[in-house]
Design a protein around this motif. Structure first.
Motif, PDB file in Angstrom:
ATOM      1  N   ALA A 115      42.150  45.405  40.260  1.00 47.72           N
ATOM      2  CA  ALA A 115      42.720  46.378  39.323  1.00 47.72           C
ATOM      3  C   ALA A 115      43.300  45.676  38.103  1.00 47.72           C
ATOM      4  O   ALA A 115      43.083  46.088  36.952  1.00 47.72           O
ATOM      5  N   GLU A 139      43.982  53.804  33.866  1.00 50.62           N
ATOM      6  CA  GLU A 139      43.354  52.785  33.056  1.00 50.62           C
ATOM      7  C   GLU A 139      44.213  52.496  31.846  1.00 50.62           C
ATOM      8  O   GLU A 139      44.670  53.412  31.170  1.00 50.62           O
ATOM      9  N   TYR A 180      43.534  48.012  34.989  1.00 50.26           N
ATOM     10  CA  TYR A 180      44.122  49.191  35.624  1.00 50.26           C
ATOM     11  C   TYR A 180      45.559  48.882  36.029  1.00 50.26           C
ATOM     12  O   TYR A 180      45.889  47.758  36.421  1.00 50.26           O
TER      13      TYR A 180
END
Length: 270
Positions: free
Chosen positions: A228, A266, A233
């Motif tokens: 991530a 995001e 993210y």
């Protein structure tokens, strides 16, 4: 009557051990000569010594062995309790062995892959409560499902299906774990004391599949977190676990399959 030396040879136990057993009250001589202090044993006590050694092979402590020999407590209950202790030790030893093998590079490291998923808004029922450990989660889920059938027979699971376990606590716990079990359904139903309905808001998640037991599940979390971060993210909300295959339908631990879902958003690019 047998003198202690002769009894020692027949019982295959040292004289020192017999004297120690006498001292702690585990096996008293049948007779002690008051004039010479010589200890004498009967042939029947050979069977008692054999039984003591069998109990010791079961790793029972002396105080428990004395209770069993003296029939002072329910022998089966004491042995069942010891069996549970040994089962737990066996699990701990197996887990430790697997960890050592991983450190030595003797086991193939699991290869993970991440996927971004959008979980749509869904009507769900949910139950919150405490479970003894990770292995008890499935029993909790079954109890929730039975409660739904009992109190809301007209409510059915949705298609496509979605269910997960969420951990609302502030931190990780190995036992007495507080969980929320969520299962998607086709409509709202009637809330009960243990089962309630709500809308689960849509969310984007990083999904990682983990195979095997739950001891190495943190590896999947580590991979998901790193993936991530590397792909722009940011984590948000509570992590979710989806138990696809487990002890309830797979005897082979290597076939257990768990999906780790990390809710994210995001990051905006400048």
């Amino acid at each position: 009557m047998l003198k202690i030396g002769q009894f020692s040879k027949l019982a295959r136990v040292t004289v020192k051990t017999l004297r120690y057993y006498d001292k702690i009250g585990l096996l008293r001589p049948a007779l002690t000569d008051p004039a010479t202090a010589y200890r004498y044993y009967t042939e029947d006590q050979l069977q008692t010594v054999r039984l003591i050694f069998t109990y010791k092979e079961a790793q029972l402590p002396n105080d428990v062995i004395m209770k069993l020999i003296g029939n002072k407590e329910d022998g089966r209950a004491l042995l069942e309790a010891q069996k549970q202790i040994l089962d737990q030790r066996e699990k701990e030893i197996q887990s430790a062995r697997c960890a050592v093998e991983r450190l030595l590079g003797e086991t193939e490291k699991q290869t993970y892959a991440a996927a971004v998923k959008n979980v749509e808004k869904r009507v769900v029922y949910y139950c919150r409560g405490y479970v003894a450990n990770a292995e008890s989660i499935y029993d909790f889920m079954k109890a929730c499902a039975a409660e739904l059938v009992r109190t809301n027979p007209d409510v059915h699971l949705s298609q496509p299906d979605y269910c997960c376990v969420i951990y609302p606590d502030d931190g990780y716990r190995e036992s007495n774990i507080f969980i929320e079990y969520v299962q998607s359904v086709d409509r709202f139903g009637m809330d009960t004391g243990t089962l309630k309905f709500k809308e689960l808001e849509p969310v984007t998640v990083i999904s990682v599949l983990h195979r095997g037991n739950y001891d190495t599940l943190p590896d999947a979390y580590l991979f998901a977190v790193n993936w991530a971060r590397e792909n722009g993210y940011t984590l948000r909300g509570e992590p979710r676990e989806r138990y696809i295959n487990g002890q309830w339908n797979r005897a082979d631990v290597s076939e257990w399959l768990t999906e780790v879902q990390l809710p994210v958003w995001e990051e905006e690019t400048p």
